[in-house]
Design a protein around this motif. Structure first.
Motif, mmCIF file in Angstrom:
data_model
loop_
_atom_site.group_PDB
_atom_site.id
_atom_site.type_symbol
_atom_site.label_atom_id
_atom_site.label_comp_id
_atom_site.label_asym_id
_atom_site.label_seq_id
_atom_site.Cartn_x
_atom_site.Cartn_y
_atom_site.Cartn_z
ATOM 1 N N VAL A 184 -16.243 33.541 23.868
ATOM 2 C CA VAL A 184 -15.479 33.818 22.650
ATOM 3 C C VAL A 184 -14.081 33.214 22.768
ATOM 4 C CG1 VAL A 184 -14.440 35.669 21.286
ATOM 5 C CG2 VAL A 184 -16.796 35.882 22.074
ATOM 6 N N ARG A 185 -13.501 33.358 23.935
ATOM 7 C CA ARG A 185 -12.161 32.811 24.173
ATOM 8 C C ARG A 185 -12.167 31.292 23.998
ATOM 9 N NH1 ARG A 185 -8.092 34.678 28.553
ATOM 10 N NH2 ARG A 185 -6.470 33.165 28.222
ATOM 11 N N ALA A 186 -13.159 30.630 24.576
ATOM 12 C CA ALA A 186 -13.251 29.173 24.459
ATOM 13 C C ALA A 186 -13.424 28.756 23.000
ATOM 14 C CB ALA A 186 -14.402 28.655 25.308
ATOM 15 N N ALA A 187 -14.211 29.509 22.254
ATOM 16 C CA ALA A 187 -14.424 29.171 20.833
ATOM 17 C C ALA A 187 -13.137 29.328 20.035
ATOM 18 C CB ALA A 187 -15.519 30.059 20.251
ATOM 19 N N ILE A 188 -12.389 30.395 20.291
ATOM 20 C CA ILE A 188 -11.130 30.619 19.557
ATOM 21 C C ILE A 188 -10.104 29.555 19.929
ATOM 22 C CG2 ILE A 188 -9.194 32.222 19.264
ATOM 23 C CD1 ILE A 188 -11.223 34.519 19.586
ATOM 24 N N GLU A 189 -10.029 29.227 21.243
ATOM 25 C CA GLU A 189 -9.106 28.177 21.657
ATOM 26 C C GLU A 189 -9.524 26.826 21.072
ATOM 27 O OE1 GLU A 189 -9.194 28.523 25.910
ATOM 28 O OE2 GLU A 189 -7.497 29.912 25.947
ATOM 29 N N GLY A 190 -10.828 26.618 20.891
ATOM 30 C CA GLY A 190 -11.333 25.384 20.294
ATOM 31 C C GLY A 190 -10.899 25.230 18.845
ATOM 32 N N GLU A 191 -10.627 26.349 18.174
ATOM 33 C CA GLU A 191 -10.139 26.314 16.796
ATOM 34 C C GLU A 191 -8.631 26.045 16.733
ATOM 35 O OE1 GLU A 191 -11.879 26.656 13.891
ATOM 36 O OE2 GLU A 191 -13.730 26.653 15.065
ATOM 37 N N GLY A 192 -7.971 26.003 17.910
ATOM 38 C CA GLY A 192 -6.542 25.689 17.938
ATOM 39 C C GLY A 192 -5.639 26.904 18.012
ATOM 40 N N PHE A 193 -6.189 28.049 18.279
ATOM 41 C CA PHE A 193 -5.379 29.266 18.362
ATOM 42 C C PHE A 193 -4.999 29.569 19.802
ATOM 43 C CE2 PHE A 193 -8.004 29.923 14.538
ATOM 44 C CZ PHE A 193 -7.000 30.109 13.603
ATOM 45 N N LEU A 194 -3.885 30.293 19.969
ATOM 46 C CA LEU A 194 -3.473 30.784 21.279
ATOM 47 C C LEU A 194 -4.220 32.087 21.565
ATOM 48 C CD1 LEU A 194 0.399 30.256 21.099
ATOM 49 C CD2 LEU A 194 -1.272 28.866 22.322
ATOM 50 N N VAL A 195 -4.656 32.240 22.794
ATOM 51 C CA VAL A 195 -5.435 33.425 23.163
ATOM 52 C C VAL A 195 -4.785 34.076 24.374
ATOM 53 C CG1 VAL A 195 -7.683 34.244 23.939
ATOM 54 C CG2 VAL A 195 -7.552 32.351 22.323
ATOM 55 N N SER A 196 -4.647 35.384 24.303
ATOM 56 C CA SER A 196 -4.217 36.163 25.472
ATOM 57 C C SER A 196 -5.104 37.402 25.544
ATOM 58 C CB SER A 196 -2.743 36.553 25.368
ATOM 59 O OG SER A 196 -2.548 37.453 24.310
ATOM 60 N N SER A 197 -5.332 37.843 26.759
ATOM 61 C CA SER A 197 -6.188 39.015 26.917
ATOM 62 C C SER A 197 -5.637 39.921 28.002
ATOM 63 C CB SER A 197 -7.621 38.596 27.266
ATOM 64 O OG SER A 197 -7.655 38.026 28.548
ATOM 65 N N ILE A 198 -6.102 41.143 28.005
ATOM 66 C CA ILE A 198 -5.666 42.112 29.008
ATOM 67 C C ILE A 198 -6.110 41.666 30.399
ATOM 68 C CG2 ILE A 198 -5.949 44.487 29.786
ATOM 69 C CD1 ILE A 198 -6.103 45.315 26.873
#
Length: 185
Positions: free
Chosen positions: A23-37
């Protein structure tokens, strides 16, 4: 499908760690910044690993200093008891008996030092835990246990400190057993 055109953040939950990476890779692939706990937890674990290494280095330095101190104590005990050793040898004490006396003394000193260190560490850890928990409860937080000491580790410390005592007492014991009774008197 939510028909939201503008947003500043989105919170996404996944059911497992394995799904989260996809899921993280897919969101980053859309160009968004991702952070998680899990990123924060990984960073905290790295900090704790560095702290553990620093504490390990301090422990090694303390062990070397204590071994030198024990060796010095046993050497001074040998020098102070030279006449007593001469008397014991002249009345029939064996070299092995005198050597065993010094080795046992050093081993007991190491054992008691390790036991005392463990007791002081456990009491100090419990006091710090109580202080942290009283502060946390005052501010509405939950009780935590910061220090954990497994029994196998405590036992290993006591055995290791006894072994260090045995090793540091070996050379003075050997010197004591080789003393000539006439020279000692």
């Amino acid at each position: 499908d939510f028909k939201i055109n503008k947003f500043s953040q989105a919170k996404v939950k996944s059911q497992s760690q394995q799904e989260m990476t996809g899921v993280r890779a897919a969101i980053e692939g859309e160009g968004f910044l991702v952070s998680s706990i899990s990123d924060t937890v990984d960073q905290a674990n790295q900090v704790f690993r560095v702290v553990q290494i620093v504490l390990l280095l301090f422990g090694i330095i303390a062990l070397v200093v204590s071994a030198i101190g024990m060796f010095n104590t046993m050497t001074i005990a040998l020098l102070e008891r030279t006449e007593e050793i001469g008397i014991m040898k002249s009345i029939g004490a064996s070299d092995m008996g005198i050597s065993l006396m010094f080795i046992m003394e050093a081993t007991i000193m190491g054992f008691l030092g390790g036991l005392g260190g463990v007791i002081i560490g456990l009491i100090s850890g419990e006091i710090v835990n109580q202080l942290i928990n009283s502060i946390a409860s005052r501010f509405g937080g939950e009780a935590v246990r910061l220090f954990y000491s497994p029994w196998w580790f405590i036992l290993a410390i006591i055995i290791f400190s006894s072994f260090v005592g045995f090793i540091t007492g070996f050379a003075p014991a050997r010197r004591a057993s080789r003393l000539d009774p006439l020279d000692a008197l």
